[in-house]
Scaffold this motif. Structure first.
Motif, PDB file in Angstrom:
ATOM      1  N   GLU A  90       0.791  -1.228   0.000  1.00 46.03           N
ATOM      2  CA  GLU A  90       0.000   0.000   0.000  1.00 46.03           C
ATOM      3  C   GLU A  90       0.825   1.281   0.000  1.00 46.03           C
ATOM      4  OE1 GLU A  90      -2.479   0.436   3.399  1.00 46.03           O
ATOM      5  OE2 GLU A  90      -1.003  -0.410   4.748  1.00 46.03           O
ATOM      6  N   ASN A  91       1.974   1.274   0.660  1.00 46.13           N
ATOM      7  CA  ASN A  91       2.722   2.521   0.734  1.00 46.13           C
ATOM      8  C   ASN A  91       3.645   2.748  -0.459  1.00 46.13           C
ATOM      9  OD1 ASN A  91       1.640   3.710   3.043  1.00 46.13           O
ATOM     10  ND2 ASN A  91       2.774   2.220   4.305  1.00 46.13           N
ATOM     11  N   GLN A  92       3.868   1.718  -1.237  1.00 43.56           N
ATOM     12  CA  GLN A  92       4.759   1.930  -2.373  1.00 43.56           C
ATOM     13  C   GLN A  92       4.040   1.879  -3.721  1.00 43.56           C
ATOM     14  OE1 GLN A  92       6.719  -0.884  -0.269  1.00 43.56           O
ATOM     15  NE2 GLN A  92       6.931  -2.425  -1.840  1.00 43.56           N
ATOM     16  N   LEU A 144     -12.353  19.569   6.477  1.00 42.09           N
ATOM     17  CA  LEU A 144     -11.399  18.645   5.836  1.00 42.09           C
ATOM     18  C   LEU A 144     -10.555  19.401   4.803  1.00 42.09           C
ATOM     19  CD1 LEU A 144     -13.835  15.617   5.885  1.00 42.09           C
ATOM     20  CD2 LEU A 144     -12.139  16.342   7.590  1.00 42.09           C
ATOM     21  N   HIS A 145      -9.589  20.135   5.322  1.00 41.68           N
ATOM     22  CA  HIS A 145      -8.871  21.192   4.608  1.00 41.68           C
ATOM     23  C   HIS A 145      -7.814  20.777   3.600  1.00 41.68           C
ATOM     24  CE1 HIS A 145      -5.779  21.461   8.217  1.00 41.68           C
ATOM     25  NE2 HIS A 145      -5.998  20.221   7.811  1.00 41.68           N
ATOM     26  N   HIS A 146      -7.457  19.467   3.528  1.00 38.79           N
ATOM     27  CA  HIS A 146      -6.392  19.071   2.584  1.00 38.79           C
ATOM     28  C   HIS A 146      -6.904  18.683   1.198  1.00 38.79           C
ATOM     29  CE1 HIS A 146      -3.487  19.169   5.786  1.00 38.79           C
ATOM     30  NE2 HIS A 146      -4.024  18.155   6.441  1.00 38.79           N
ATOM     31  N   GLY A 154      -4.310  13.546   2.874  1.00 41.00           N
ATOM     32  CA  GLY A 154      -4.339  13.635   4.333  1.00 41.00           C
ATOM     33  C   GLY A 154      -5.704  13.420   4.972  1.00 41.00           C
ATOM     34  N   PHE A 155      -6.298  12.278   4.785  1.00 40.84           N
ATOM     35  CA  PHE A 155      -7.591  11.880   5.384  1.00 40.84           C
ATOM     36  C   PHE A 155      -8.773  12.693   4.825  1.00 40.84           C
ATOM     37  CE2 PHE A 155      -5.037  11.556   9.717  1.00 40.84           C
ATOM     38  CZ  PHE A 155      -4.113  10.726   9.106  1.00 40.84           C
ATOM     39  N   CYS A 156      -8.539  13.567   3.835  1.00 39.56           N
ATOM     40  CA  CYS A 156      -9.594  14.445   3.299  1.00 39.56           C
ATOM     41  C   CYS A 156      -9.866  14.107   1.837  1.00 39.56           C
ATOM     42  CB  CYS A 156      -9.180  15.902   3.402  1.00 39.56           C
ATOM     43  SG  CYS A 156      -8.686  16.451   5.059  1.00 39.56           S
ATOM     44  N   ILE A 180      -6.747  26.577  12.681  1.00 42.11           N
ATOM     45  CA  ILE A 180      -5.910  26.297  13.860  1.00 42.11           C
ATOM     46  C   ILE A 180      -5.625  24.803  14.042  1.00 42.11           C
ATOM     47  CG2 ILE A 180      -6.546  28.451  15.041  1.00 42.11           C
ATOM     48  CD1 ILE A 180      -8.384  26.799  16.901  1.00 42.11           C
ATOM     49  N   ASP A 181      -5.928  24.006  13.017  1.00 48.31           N
ATOM     50  CA  ASP A 181      -5.500  22.598  12.976  1.00 48.31           C
ATOM     51  C   ASP A 181      -3.962  22.591  13.009  1.00 48.31           C
ATOM     52  OD1 ASP A 181      -6.876  19.803  11.575  1.00 48.31           O
ATOM     53  OD2 ASP A 181      -4.703  20.026  11.352  1.00 48.31           O
ATOM     54  N   VAL A 182      -3.353  21.571  13.579  1.00 44.05           N
ATOM     55  CA  VAL A 182      -1.882  21.526  13.669  1.00 44.05           C
ATOM     56  C   VAL A 182      -1.230  21.378  12.289  1.00 44.05           C
ATOM     57  CG1 VAL A 182      -1.557  19.020  13.975  1.00 44.05           C
ATOM     58  CG2 VAL A 182       0.026  20.616  15.094  1.00 44.05           C
ATOM     59  N   ALA A 274      -8.688  19.893  16.220  1.00 48.64           N
ATOM     60  CA  ALA A 274      -8.345  19.703  17.631  1.00 48.64           C
ATOM     61  C   ALA A 274      -7.044  18.910  17.792  1.00 48.64           C
ATOM     62  CB  ALA A 274      -9.496  19.014  18.362  1.00 48.64           C
ATOM     63  N   ASP A 275      -6.322  18.690  16.690  1.00 42.08           N
ATOM     64  CA  ASP A 275      -5.028  18.009  16.790  1.00 42.08           C
ATOM     65  C   ASP A 275      -3.921  18.977  17.201  1.00 42.08           C
ATOM     66  OD1 ASP A 275      -5.146  19.346  14.386  1.00 42.08           O
ATOM     67  OD2 ASP A 275      -4.669  17.605  13.129  1.00 42.08           O
ATOM     68  N   SER A 276      -4.264  20.253  17.403  1.00 39.98           N
ATOM     69  CA  SER A 276      -3.292  21.201  17.960  1.00 39.98           C
ATOM     70  C   SER A 276      -3.321  21.176  19.493  1.00 39.98           C
ATOM     71  CB  SER A 276      -3.568  22.615  17.419  1.00 39.98           C
ATOM     72  OG  SER A 276      -4.941  22.921  17.432  1.00 39.98           O
TER      73      SER A 276
HETATM   74  O1  VJV Z   1       2.602  12.032   6.688  1.00 37.90           O
HETATM   75  C1  VJV Z   1       1.781  11.590   5.895  1.00 37.90           C
HETATM   76  C2  VJV Z   1       2.183  10.841   4.625  1.00 37.90           C
HETATM   77  C3  VJV Z   1       2.890   9.612   4.751  1.00 37.90           C
HETATM   78  C4  VJV Z   1       2.502   8.429   3.888  1.00 37.90           C
HETATM   79  C5  VJV Z   1       1.478   7.533   4.624  1.00 37.90           C
HETATM   80  N1  VJV Z   1       2.017   7.062   5.922  1.00 37.90           N
HETATM   81  C6  VJV Z   1       1.050   6.226   6.630  1.00 37.90           C
HETATM   82  C7  VJV Z   1       2.351   8.226   6.786  1.00 37.90           C
HETATM   83  C8  VJV Z   1       3.391   9.120   6.086  1.00 37.90           C
HETATM   84  C9  VJV Z   1       3.553  10.767   4.150  1.00 37.90           C
HETATM   85  N2  VJV Z   1       0.468  11.737   6.113  1.00 37.90           N
HETATM   86  C10 VJV Z   1      -0.062  12.368   7.302  1.00 37.90           C
HETATM   87  C11 VJV Z   1      -1.454  12.908   7.009  1.00 37.90           C
HETATM   88  C12 VJV Z   1      -1.991  13.738   8.118  1.00 37.90           C
HETATM   89  C13 VJV Z   1      -3.390  14.215   7.801  1.00 37.90           C
HETATM   90  C14 VJV Z   1      -3.928  15.195   8.804  1.00 37.90           C
HETATM   91  C15 VJV Z   1      -5.360  15.581   8.497  1.00 37.90           C
HETATM   92  C16 VJV Z   1      -5.841  16.828   9.208  1.00 37.90           C
HETATM   93  O2  VJV Z   1      -5.800  16.638  10.606  1.00 37.90           O
HETATM   94  O3  VJV Z   1      -5.063  17.948   8.941  1.00 37.90           O
HETATM   95  C17 VJV Z   1      -7.275  17.199   8.790  1.00 37.90           C
HETATM   96  C18 VJV Z   1      -8.303  16.186   9.032  1.00 37.90           C
HETATM   97  C19 VJV Z   1      -0.094  11.364   8.384  1.00 37.90           C
HETATM   98  N3  VJV Z   1       0.347  11.592   9.633  1.00 37.90           N
HETATM   99  C20 VJV Z   1       0.116  10.456  10.340  1.00 37.90           C
HETATM  100  C21 VJV Z   1      -0.451   9.535   9.478  1.00 37.90           C
HETATM  101  N4  VJV Z   1      -0.563  10.125   8.271  1.00 37.90           N
HETATM  102  C22 VJV Z   1      -0.869   8.170   9.790  1.00 37.90           C
HETATM  103  C23 VJV Z   1      -1.692   7.498   8.900  1.00 37.90           C
HETATM  104  C24 VJV Z   1      -2.111   6.201   9.184  1.00 37.90           C
HETATM  105  C25 VJV Z   1      -1.703   5.567  10.374  1.00 37.90           C
HETATM  106  C26 VJV Z   1      -0.852   6.265  11.246  1.00 37.90           C
HETATM  107  C27 VJV Z   1      -0.446   7.566  10.953  1.00 37.90           C
HETATM  108  C28 VJV Z   1      -2.953   5.495   8.311  1.00 37.90           C
HETATM  109  C29 VJV Z   1      -3.345   4.213   8.641  1.00 37.90           C
HETATM  110  C30 VJV Z   1      -2.931   3.655   9.840  1.00 37.90           C
HETATM  111  N5  VJV Z   1      -2.119   4.316  10.668  1.00 37.90           N
HETATM  112  C31 VJV Z   1      -3.366   2.261  10.205  1.00 37.90           C
END
Ligand code: VJV
Ligand code: CA
Ligand code: ZN
Length: 393
Positions: A90-92, A144-146, A154-156, A180-182, A274-276
């Motif tokens: 999945e990551n590659q 969901l700002h991304h 980023g989850f958006c 003000i999200d982190v 609220a992640d800040s």
């Molecule tokens: O840092 C990244 C991207 C990667 C690739 C994917 N891996 C999992 C992490 C590194 C470069 N993504 C961030 C996205 C953060 C999104 C924040 C969203 C908001 O709060 O601003 C608005 C709603 C990231 N940080 C941490 C994770 N991803 C993460 C993803 C996971 C995880 C653990 C950490 C996904 C699945 C699972 N664990 C099982």
């Protein structure tokens, strides 16, 4: 809880969709839609619903989503099925279509419904503001700002904030967006990069190589060409680990105060990620519920139509604390509510992890080492002040 009454002289509206909260990104994914259920049950346990107009929002239509998103992307989003991606690949996987299906933005059952419900709440909030039926509209399911025009990030997946601000712009000459999200509010910044009708301001942890999304440097302020009306209309406040309530509120009040004076917005959209907060699973700051909420209080004092969006937040009980406290600020009952959490909160077990008598405003998590020297904060204020010399209302 007794005595929560409707605010005098203005109206607060609350927009949610309980069906949104049932969706799952996957067992261990940090984004947990049920944090919305937890937040709401705390808000309701305090009796705050009696002080607001409560709306079950509809899902946004395809046409409404297409106000911002490309139809190619929406068509794909509407038809993809949750095909499990092999764990080790999945990551590659280099060619995820529209960045969908990786670990940050997985495909899950009901994904399209989840997205259109998030956008529906945010859009309903904007419509109530435009029709002046609401003065402060709350959409904790949005923020969901991304998300980009044709890409998940980023989850958006759908940028409900952009869609909601586009609605505000039909009635309001200038909208101030504050985040003000982190994480950096990159999707909203990019969407309004070339217009002087929206000023975007994001406060975030900035470390281009180690923290998502890596954009939002102090001197990234909009198109570099003076002929582009969006020039100088993106404000970025890059911060380091461990920032405290006092430092954050000094920055927020100084910077937002000056922006409101110069830009003269007719409405404010505030993303309250609220992640800040201290103790967040993904965040790095030391903000307490009071410090986070002080940003909402400051915006409210500007006396402009205001939308409050949710956003990030990965320690669900602290998300619920912050958004409950911020709902009470919107209503103006923050000094009346009992900080000891109501006995009858259905989810009280969630809070047992803290203390036997969990409170709304307790210290959240181990403090992180503060890596924000006062000198750097002064430099940030100075840069923004100089940037604002180029901004005209
Ligand atoms: O840092 C990244 C991207 C990667 C690739 C994917 N891996 C999992 C992490 C590194 C470069 N993504 C961030 C996205 C953060 C999104 C924040 C969203 C908001 O709060 O601003 C608005 C709603 C990231 N940080 C941490 C994770 N991803 C993460 C993803 C996971 C995880 C653990 C950490 C996904 C699945 C699972 N664990 C099982
Ligand atoms: Ca931010
Ligand atoms: Zn975030």
């Amino acid at each position: 809880e007794a005595n929560i009454t409707r605010p005098k002289g203005y109206t607060v509206s609350f927009h949610c969709n309980p069906d949104m909260e049932k969706h799952h990104f996957g067992m261990t994914h940090p984004m947990k839609p049920w944090r919305l259920t937890l937040s709401k049950s705390l808000i309701y346990s305090y009796g705050m619903s009696f002080a607001m107009d409560n709306y079950i929002s509809r899902a946004a239509t395809y046409e409404e989503l297409a106000d911002f998103h490309s139809t190619d992307y929406l068509d794909f989003l509407g038809t993809v099925l949750p095909e499990p991606v092999p764990r080790d690949l999945e990551n590659q996987n280099p060619d995820l279509k529209f960045n969908l299906g990786g670990s940050d933005c997985p495909l899950f059952e009901g994904l399209y419904d989840y997205c259109s419900m998030s956008a529906g709440g945010a859009l309903d909030a904007a419509r109530k503001i435009c029709s002046e039926q609401s003065d402060i509209a709350i959409a904790w399911g949005g923020g969901l700002h991304h998300a980009k025009k044709a890409e998940a990030s980023g989850f958006c997946y759908i940028n409900d904030i952009v869609i909601s601000i586009l609605q505000l712009l039909r009635f309001h000459p200038r909208v101030l967006y504050i985040d003000i999200d982190v994480h950096h509010g990159d999707g909203v910044e990019e969407a309004f990069f070339s217009t002087d009708r929206v000023m975007t301001v994001s406060f975030h942890k900035y470390d281009p190589n180690n923290f998502f999304p890596g954009t939002g440097a102090l001197d990234d302020n909009g198109p570099k060409s003076e002929h582009n009306s969006g020039a100088h209309h993106a404000v970025n406040v890059p911060l380091q680990d461990g920032i405290t309530d006092e430092q954050y509120d000094m920055l927020f009040n100084t910077i937002i105060g000056r922006i409101v004076e110069k830009f003269r917005p007719s409405a404010i959209a505030l993303q309250c990620g609220a992640d800040s907060l201290a103790g967040d699973r993904l965040g790095r700051f030391n903000l307490q519920v009071q410090g986070h909420g002080a940003c909402v209080e400051f915006c409210k004092r500007m006396n402009l139509p205001l939308i409050l969006f949710g956003g990030g937040g990965y320690t669900p009980r602290n998300v619920a604390r912050a958004w409950t406290y911020e709902t009470s600020i919107a209503i103006g009952c923050q000094d009346k509510i009992n900080p000891i959490l109501p006995q009858h909160t259905p989810w009280r077990d969630q809070f047992r992890q803290d203390t036997l008598f969990p409170t709304l405003e307790q210290i959240l998590g181990e403090p992180r080492l503060n890596k924000n020297p006062p000198k750097r904060l002064q430099d940030i204020v100075q840069h923004v002040t100089e940037q604002l010399r180029f901004v005209q209302a």
